[in-house]
Design a protein around this motif. Sequence first.
Motif, PDB file in Angstrom:
ATOM      1  N   VAL A   6      -4.102   7.858 -16.593  1.00 52.78           N
ATOM      2  CA  VAL A   6      -3.892   6.673 -15.704  1.00 52.78           C
ATOM      3  C   VAL A   6      -4.904   5.599 -16.557  1.00 52.78           C
ATOM      4  O   VAL A   6      -5.944   5.664 -16.652  1.00 52.78           O
ATOM      5  N   ASN A   7      -4.459   4.426 -16.490  1.00 52.22           N
ATOM      6  CA  ASN A   7      -5.017   3.427 -17.460  1.00 52.22           C
ATOM      7  C   ASN A   7      -4.691   2.081 -16.574  1.00 52.22           C
ATOM      8  O   ASN A   7      -3.851   1.846 -16.043  1.00 52.22           O
ATOM      9  N   VAL A  14      -8.822  -0.359  -6.253  1.00 55.02           N
ATOM     10  CA  VAL A  14      -9.011   0.957  -5.889  1.00 55.02           C
ATOM     11  C   VAL A  14      -7.726   1.806  -5.989  1.00 55.02           C
ATOM     12  O   VAL A  14      -7.659   3.054  -6.257  1.00 55.02           O
ATOM     13  N   ALA A  15      -6.567   0.974  -6.098  1.00 54.41           N
ATOM     14  CA  ALA A  15      -5.220   1.904  -6.035  1.00 54.41           C
ATOM     15  C   ALA A  15      -5.054   2.927  -7.364  1.00 54.41           C
ATOM     16  O   ALA A  15      -4.639   4.036  -7.282  1.00 54.41           O
ATOM     17  N   PRO A  16      -5.423   2.436  -8.674  1.00 51.12           N
ATOM     18  CA  PRO A  16      -5.456   3.539  -9.649  1.00 51.12           C
ATOM     19  C   PRO A  16      -6.276   4.814  -9.442  1.00 51.12           C
ATOM     20  O   PRO A  16      -5.792   5.649  -9.789  1.00 51.12           O
ATOM     21  N   LEU A  17      -7.382   4.436  -8.711  1.00 51.47           N
ATOM     22  CA  LEU A  17      -8.227   5.531  -8.711  1.00 51.47           C
ATOM     23  C   LEU A  17      -7.617   6.433  -7.542  1.00 51.47           C
ATOM     24  O   LEU A  17      -7.538   7.548  -7.835  1.00 51.47           O
ATOM     25  N   GLU A  18      -6.962   5.860  -6.566  1.00 53.65           N
ATOM     26  CA  GLU A  18      -6.536   6.596  -5.464  1.00 53.65           C
ATOM     27  C   GLU A  18      -5.371   7.611  -6.072  1.00 53.65           C
ATOM     28  O   GLU A  18      -5.115   8.559  -5.952  1.00 53.65           O
ATOM     29  N   PHE A  19      -4.616   6.937  -7.244  1.00 50.32           N
ATOM     30  CA  PHE A  19      -3.538   7.394  -7.840  1.00 50.32           C
ATOM     31  C   PHE A  19      -3.836   8.753  -8.599  1.00 50.32           C
ATOM     32  O   PHE A  19      -3.578   9.863  -8.475  1.00 50.32           O
ATOM     33  N   PHE A  54       4.842   4.303 -17.114  1.00 56.35           N
ATOM     34  CA  PHE A  54       5.377   3.874 -15.850  1.00 56.35           C
ATOM     35  C   PHE A  54       4.454   3.360 -15.181  1.00 56.35           C
ATOM     36  O   PHE A  54       3.113   3.103 -15.482  1.00 56.35           O
ATOM     37  N   THR A  55       4.682   2.257 -14.151  1.00 57.79           N
ATOM     38  CA  THR A  55       3.590   1.540 -13.393  1.00 57.79           C
ATOM     39  C   THR A  55       4.284   2.092 -11.801  1.00 57.79           C
ATOM     40  O   THR A  55       5.313   2.019 -11.590  1.00 57.79           O
ATOM     41  N   PHE A  56       3.355   2.241 -10.939  1.00 63.67           N
ATOM     42  CA  PHE A  56       3.803   2.479  -9.652  1.00 63.67           C
ATOM     43  C   PHE A  56       3.595   0.958  -8.812  1.00 63.67           C
ATOM     44  O   PHE A  56       3.734   0.895  -7.456  1.00 63.67           O
ATOM     45  N   TYR A  57       3.126   0.089  -9.497  1.00 62.63           N
ATOM     46  CA  TYR A  57       2.805  -1.385  -8.796  1.00 62.63           C
ATOM     47  C   TYR A  57       4.201  -2.141  -8.351  1.00 62.63           C
ATOM     48  O   TYR A  57       4.002  -3.005  -8.032  1.00 62.63           O
ATOM     49  N   SER A  58       5.178  -1.748  -8.844  1.00 62.47           N
ATOM     50  CA  SER A  58       6.490  -2.271  -8.229  1.00 62.47           C
ATOM     51  C   SER A  58       7.486  -1.192  -7.494  1.00 62.47           C
ATOM     52  O   SER A  58       7.304   0.011  -7.911  1.00 62.47           O
ATOM     53  N   PRO A  59       8.232  -1.594  -6.711  1.00 64.85           N
ATOM     54  CA  PRO A  59       9.285  -0.313  -6.250  1.00 64.85           C
ATOM     55  C   PRO A  59       9.978   0.332  -7.225  1.00 64.85           C
ATOM     56  O   PRO A  59      10.080   1.535  -7.164  1.00 64.85           O
ATOM     57  N   GLU A  60      10.438  -0.386  -8.184  1.00 59.34           N
ATOM     58  CA  GLU A  60      11.361   0.260  -9.073  1.00 59.34           C
ATOM     59  C   GLU A  60      10.586   1.133  -9.845  1.00 59.34           C
ATOM     60  O   GLU A  60      11.064   2.520 -10.030  1.00 59.34           O
ATOM     61  N   GLY A  61       9.232   0.913 -10.526  1.00 61.49           N
ATOM     62  CA  GLY A  61       8.536   1.704 -11.317  1.00 61.49           C
ATOM     63  C   GLY A  61       7.988   2.784 -10.552  1.00 61.49           C
ATOM     64  O   GLY A  61       7.935   3.891 -11.035  1.00 61.49           O
ATOM     65  N   PRO A  82       0.681  -1.263   0.059  1.00 61.35           N
ATOM     66  CA  PRO A  82       0.083   0.113   0.108  1.00 61.35           C
ATOM     67  C   PRO A  82       0.677   1.458  -0.055  1.00 61.35           C
ATOM     68  O   PRO A  82       0.447   2.373  -0.350  1.00 61.35           O
ATOM     69  N   GLY A  83       2.269   1.049   0.483  1.00 65.33           N
ATOM     70  CA  GLY A  83       3.091   2.237   0.481  1.00 65.33           C
ATOM     71  C   GLY A  83       3.707   2.953  -0.953  1.00 65.33           C
ATOM     72  O   GLY A  83       3.897   3.827  -0.911  1.00 65.33           O
ATOM     73  N   LEU A  84       3.500   1.750  -1.906  1.00 64.11           N
ATOM     74  CA  LEU A  84       3.726   2.270  -3.222  1.00 64.11           C
ATOM     75  C   LEU A  84       2.935   3.348  -3.749  1.00 64.11           C
ATOM     76  O   LEU A  84       3.605   4.220  -4.555  1.00 64.11           O
ATOM     77  N   LEU A  85       1.714   3.419  -3.421  1.00 62.73           N
ATOM     78  CA  LEU A  85       1.039   4.523  -3.843  1.00 62.73           C
ATOM     79  C   LEU A  85       1.587   5.907  -3.738  1.00 62.73           C
ATOM     80  O   LEU A  85       1.251   6.802  -4.490  1.00 62.73           O
ATOM     81  N   PHE A  86       1.975   6.063  -2.515  1.00 66.65           N
ATOM     82  CA  PHE A  86       2.712   7.447  -1.996  1.00 66.65           C
ATOM     83  C   PHE A  86       3.892   7.752  -2.619  1.00 66.65           C
ATOM     84  O   PHE A  86       4.385   8.686  -2.623  1.00 66.65           O
ATOM     85  N   VAL A  87       4.855   6.619  -3.006  1.00 66.88           N
ATOM     86  CA  VAL A  87       6.090   6.849  -3.592  1.00 66.88           C
ATOM     87  C   VAL A  87       6.206   8.030  -4.647  1.00 66.88           C
ATOM     88  O   VAL A  87       6.933   8.836  -4.582  1.00 66.88           O
ATOM     89  N   PRO A  88       5.433   7.789  -5.803  1.00 67.58           N
ATOM     90  CA  PRO A  88       5.388   8.876  -6.756  1.00 67.58           C
ATOM     91  C   PRO A  88       5.266  10.221  -6.486  1.00 67.58           C
ATOM     92  O   PRO A  88       5.630  10.957  -7.230  1.00 67.58           O
ATOM     93  N   PHE A  89       4.600  10.483  -5.248  1.00 65.42           N
ATOM     94  CA  PHE A  89       4.203  11.947  -5.117  1.00 65.42           C
ATOM     95  C   PHE A  89       5.313  12.240  -3.798  1.00 65.42           C
ATOM     96  O   PHE A  89       5.106  13.262  -3.368  1.00 65.42           O
TER      97      PHE A  89
END
Length: 416
Positions: free
Chosen positions: A154-155, A165-170, A129-136, A46-53
């Motif tokens: 966002v796709n 719900v994670a892509p909506l949260e993004f 990009f994807t935020f579904y992996s730590p590297e991404g 769940p923390g991956l959602l916050f990394v891009p921001f």
Amino acid sequence: MSRKRIVVLGGGTGGTMAANRLRRRFDEDEAEIHVVDHDDRHVYQPGLLFVPFGLAQVAEIVRPRSRQLRKGIAFHENEVEAVWSERDEVLLDDGTALPYDVLVVATGVRLQPGETEGLTGPGWNERAFTFYSPEGAAQLQRALDGFEGGRLVVNLVDMPIKCPVAPLEFAFLADWYLRERGIRSRTELVYSTPLDAAFTKPIASEHLAGLLSEREIELVTEFNAAEVDGVGGKLVSYDERELDFDLLVTVPLHGGAPYVERSPGLGDALGFVPTDRRTLQTPVKPNVFALGDATDLPTSKAGSVTHFEAEVLTENVVRYFAGEELDAGYDGHANCFIETGFHKALLIDFNYETEPLPGRFPAAFGLPLLRESRLNHLGKLMFQWVYWHALLPGREIPGLGPAMPMGGKKHIPIHA
Ligand SMILES: Cc1cc2nc3c(=O)[nH]c(=O)nc-3n(C[C@H](O)[C@H](O)[C@H](O)COP(=O)(O)OP(=O)(O)OC[C@H]3O[C@@H](n4cnc5c(N)ncnc54)[C@H](O)[C@@H]3O)c2cc1C
């Protein structure tokens, strides 16, 4: 009882919880417990959602897997090659055959960006990009940092995905982030989904579509992404609709772990493991159980689901060894916080039969359901602590059990 051997495949959310809970139920002279995972990096996903921001760093959400396991659990850092259920054995990549009396499958999903034409070609991790992996997620953070406006799409490529719900949260967080940076007016935000609505369940979809429209995020439905031109900035659907982008944030196709396909009778065509929806036993053999994202269960692929399943699965492994009837107690319960930006979040709670309803969770004086609140946002932030210190170690959390509570929920008619 002679000393039993339990092998758990996967040391992520479900495997760790199941192993720790089983360790609490069986003394070391009753059962040996083995956990197999191909690496020693447990990611709090769940923390991956916050990394891009820039709201979390990858290093803050990763811990060694072996240290999350209770004393008396053997950790094998190996790739699972195959399960031979007829012989009650697992084959590891170093040639070891690991015999078991009970097998628990918890190997989650694998991301398959390579299955969408062009996605991992030129432009991957530059414009797509994807935020579904730590590297991404870390690469996307750098790209967002340098983003100065344009079209951000966002796709989600196809269902099922983990944390639907994670892509909506993004999308909601991107809206907030762009406003904070003063470049929202220069950015078109688009949310495209293969579903015919914002989400899978009607009442929640209505609320979420309302929020998207409030935030001026364009909702594109029934968009089945077929092809990506990462250099030209074009996403093309199977029915030949096109979405232009300057920045694409995608949730790639999901499938089961590759060994599932190599294991006779274990998986379905997508590599997911057919699993009894109430007992979590698999049809391949009575001593094989499964939980989490790896299953084919018709509920969300989510950590909360995995936690509720772990409780029922542990009980059923105990009952299986005792020769007792299994507990048919898992009801599909899922519970998700949905970050909406501006320090707020929604909460949804549902199961196989009941869709997300408004009201309060877990009872009349609890957290608001289907309504944005700061309390829910704080709940989401606090969850990381709960995850490492209560859920993974297998501690009971009062009010958070496998059966979905109805106490605080309101019944409302569905608008078709
Ligand atoms: C961006 C994002 C946000 C999310 N947010 C939320 C949220 O807010 N709330 C929520 O409830 N859920 C959330 N989730 C979903 C949640 O993280 C997963 O549903 C949960 O981790 C599932 O647990 P699991 O044990 O089934 O799979 P995992 O935790 O992924 O564990 C599977 C393990 O199996 C291992 N493995 C796989 N194949 C092999 C093999 N062949 N050999 C050896 N080991 C193997 C993997 O290394 C991994 O450790 C989110 C997920 C993502 C990606």
